[in-house]
Design a protein around this motif. Sequence first.
Motif, PDB file in Angstrom:
ATOM      1  N   GLU A  31       0.829  -1.203   0.000  1.00 23.81           N
ATOM      2  CA  GLU A  31       0.000   0.000   0.000  1.00 23.81           C
ATOM      3  C   GLU A  31       0.864   1.255   0.000  1.00 23.81           C
ATOM      4  O   GLU A  31       0.653   2.155  -0.810  1.00 23.81           O
ATOM      5  CB  GLU A  31      -0.907  -0.016   1.231  1.00 23.81           C
ATOM      6  CG  GLU A  31      -1.700   1.261   1.424  1.00 23.81           C
ATOM      7  CD  GLU A  31      -2.463   1.230   2.726  1.00 23.81           C
ATOM      8  OE1 GLU A  31      -3.492   0.536   2.796  1.00 23.81           O
ATOM      9  OE2 GLU A  31      -2.024   1.899   3.686  1.00 23.81           O
ATOM     10  N   LEU A  32       1.847   1.297   0.897  1.00 18.47           N
ATOM     11  CA  LEU A  32       2.701   2.479   0.994  1.00 18.47           C
ATOM     12  C   LEU A  32       3.551   2.651  -0.264  1.00 18.47           C
ATOM     13  O   LEU A  32       3.729   3.772  -0.744  1.00 18.47           O
ATOM     14  CB  LEU A  32       3.588   2.394   2.233  1.00 18.47           C
ATOM     15  CG  LEU A  32       4.379   3.646   2.578  1.00 18.47           C
ATOM     16  CD1 LEU A  32       3.484   4.861   2.731  1.00 18.47           C
ATOM     17  CD2 LEU A  32       5.183   3.428   3.848  1.00 18.47           C
ATOM     18  N   THR A  33       4.036   1.550  -0.812  1.00 19.96           N
ATOM     19  CA  THR A  33       4.833   1.622  -2.047  1.00 19.96           C
ATOM     20  C   THR A  33       3.997   2.201  -3.191  1.00 19.96           C
ATOM     21  O   THR A  33       4.446   3.101  -3.906  1.00 19.96           O
ATOM     22  CB  THR A  33       5.365   0.230  -2.428  1.00 19.96           C
ATOM     23  OG1 THR A  33       6.167  -0.268  -1.355  1.00 19.96           O
ATOM     24  CG2 THR A  33       6.181   0.273  -3.706  1.00 19.96           C
ATOM     25  N   LEU A  34       2.781   1.679  -3.356  1.00 21.53           N
ATOM     26  CA  LEU A  34       1.898   2.190  -4.415  1.00 21.53           C
ATOM     27  C   LEU A  34       1.522   3.647  -4.147  1.00 21.53           C
ATOM     28  O   LEU A  34       1.491   4.471  -5.076  1.00 21.53           O
ATOM     29  CB  LEU A  34       0.643   1.335  -4.529  1.00 21.53           C
ATOM     30  CG  LEU A  34       0.834  -0.039  -5.160  1.00 21.53           C
ATOM     31  CD1 LEU A  34      -0.450  -0.857  -5.060  1.00 21.53           C
ATOM     32  CD2 LEU A  34       1.263   0.098  -6.618  1.00 21.53           C
ATOM     33  N   PHE A  35       1.222   3.977  -2.887  1.00 17.70           N
ATOM     34  CA  PHE A  35       0.878   5.354  -2.546  1.00 17.70           C
ATOM     35  C   PHE A  35       2.011   6.296  -2.939  1.00 17.70           C
ATOM     36  O   PHE A  35       1.780   7.336  -3.556  1.00 17.70           O
ATOM     37  CB  PHE A  35       0.569   5.475  -1.054  1.00 17.70           C
ATOM     38  CG  PHE A  35       0.183   6.877  -0.645  1.00 17.70           C
ATOM     39  CD1 PHE A  35      -1.120   7.323  -0.798  1.00 17.70           C
ATOM     40  CD2 PHE A  35       1.127   7.750  -0.119  1.00 17.70           C
ATOM     41  CE1 PHE A  35      -1.476   8.618  -0.433  1.00 17.70           C
ATOM     42  CE2 PHE A  35       0.781   9.038   0.245  1.00 17.70           C
ATOM     43  CZ  PHE A  35      -0.523   9.475   0.088  1.00 17.70           C
ATOM     44  N   LEU A  36       3.232   5.930  -2.583  1.00 19.76           N
ATOM     45  CA  LEU A  36       4.372   6.782  -2.907  1.00 19.76           C
ATOM     46  C   LEU A  36       4.610   6.863  -4.408  1.00 19.76           C
ATOM     47  O   LEU A  36       4.958   7.929  -4.931  1.00 19.76           O
ATOM     48  CB  LEU A  36       5.618   6.296  -2.167  1.00 19.76           C
ATOM     49  CG  LEU A  36       5.583   6.489  -0.650  1.00 19.76           C
ATOM     50  CD1 LEU A  36       6.798   5.836  -0.003  1.00 19.76           C
ATOM     51  CD2 LEU A  36       5.476   7.952  -0.273  1.00 19.76           C
ATOM     52  N   MET A  37       4.420   5.749  -5.104  1.00 19.40           N
ATOM     53  CA  MET A  37       4.614   5.757  -6.558  1.00 19.40           C
ATOM     54  C   MET A  37       3.588   6.684  -7.242  1.00 19.40           C
ATOM     55  O   MET A  37       3.949   7.532  -8.051  1.00 19.40           O
ATOM     56  CB  MET A  37       4.494   4.339  -7.121  1.00 19.40           C
ATOM     57  CG  MET A  37       4.732   4.262  -8.621  1.00 19.40           C
ATOM     58  SD  MET A  37       4.506   2.611  -9.284  1.00 19.40           S
ATOM     59  CE  MET A  37       2.724   2.504  -9.294  1.00 19.40           C
ATOM     60  N   PHE A  38       2.306   6.515  -6.887  1.00 18.95           N
ATOM     61  CA  PHE A  38       1.281   7.361  -7.503  1.00 18.95           C
ATOM     62  C   PHE A  38       1.401   8.809  -7.033  1.00 18.95           C
ATOM     63  O   PHE A  38       1.117   9.736  -7.797  1.00 18.95           O
ATOM     64  CB  PHE A  38      -0.117   6.804  -7.226  1.00 18.95           C
ATOM     65  CG  PHE A  38      -0.418   5.552  -8.004  1.00 18.95           C
ATOM     66  CD1 PHE A  38      -0.370   5.547  -9.386  1.00 18.95           C
ATOM     67  CD2 PHE A  38      -0.731   4.375  -7.352  1.00 18.95           C
ATOM     68  CE1 PHE A  38      -0.636   4.399 -10.116  1.00 18.95           C
ATOM     69  CE2 PHE A  38      -1.003   3.213  -8.069  1.00 18.95           C
ATOM     70  CZ  PHE A  38      -0.952   3.231  -9.452  1.00 18.95           C
ATOM     71  N   SER A  39       1.841   9.011  -5.795  1.00 23.59           N
ATOM     72  CA  SER A  39       2.064  10.370  -5.305  1.00 23.59           C
ATOM     73  C   SER A  39       3.206  11.039  -6.064  1.00 23.59           C
ATOM     74  O   SER A  39       3.153  12.234  -6.341  1.00 23.59           O
ATOM     75  CB  SER A  39       2.368  10.359  -3.809  1.00 23.59           C
ATOM     76  OG  SER A  39       1.234   9.948  -3.085  1.00 23.59           O
TER      77      SER A  39
END
Length: 167
Positions: free
Chosen positions: A79-87
């Motif tokens: 979740e955090l990895t995807l959040f940071l990538m999309f952010s």
Amino acid sequence: MEPRSSGLQRLVREVAKFGAVGGVGVLVNLGVFNLVRHVSDLPVVRASIIATVVAIAFNYVGFRYWTYRDRDKNGRTRELTLFLMFSAIGLVIENGVLFLATYGFGWDSPLQSNIFKFLGIGVATLFRFWSYRTWVFRTMPAREAVARAESILEQESRKPAPQQRVP
């Protein structure tokens, strides 16, 4: 009530919560941006990137623990990895608009910088809303939720019933 209207109500609530967290995030973003520009000699886009990173950290906490608190909590690393990538993609969109206005058109007054920063935030927000709800804070699949509930009920049924005393 029809299932459709129930789904529409959930979407409206989700958009409202996303907007509330995002609205405060915009204030954080613009506040940090103007503070950094006021107290330092950093170029406008660098100051904006710092502000965006601060707002991203604020927004993650708001989204995870308020907007999407009922969503699947398994796989926090994912979740955090995807959040940071999309952010990060949103950061590029947001600051790309500001970069184009500043260095492409020479619009660099404080008012112009704030207008184009705000415009960039708006464009990036559309992308972020779609990506966060689709990929990052996913709804828990119904099958998984039912299996989890059944396992909890099964564990509860195995516990011995409390003994009652008769006075």
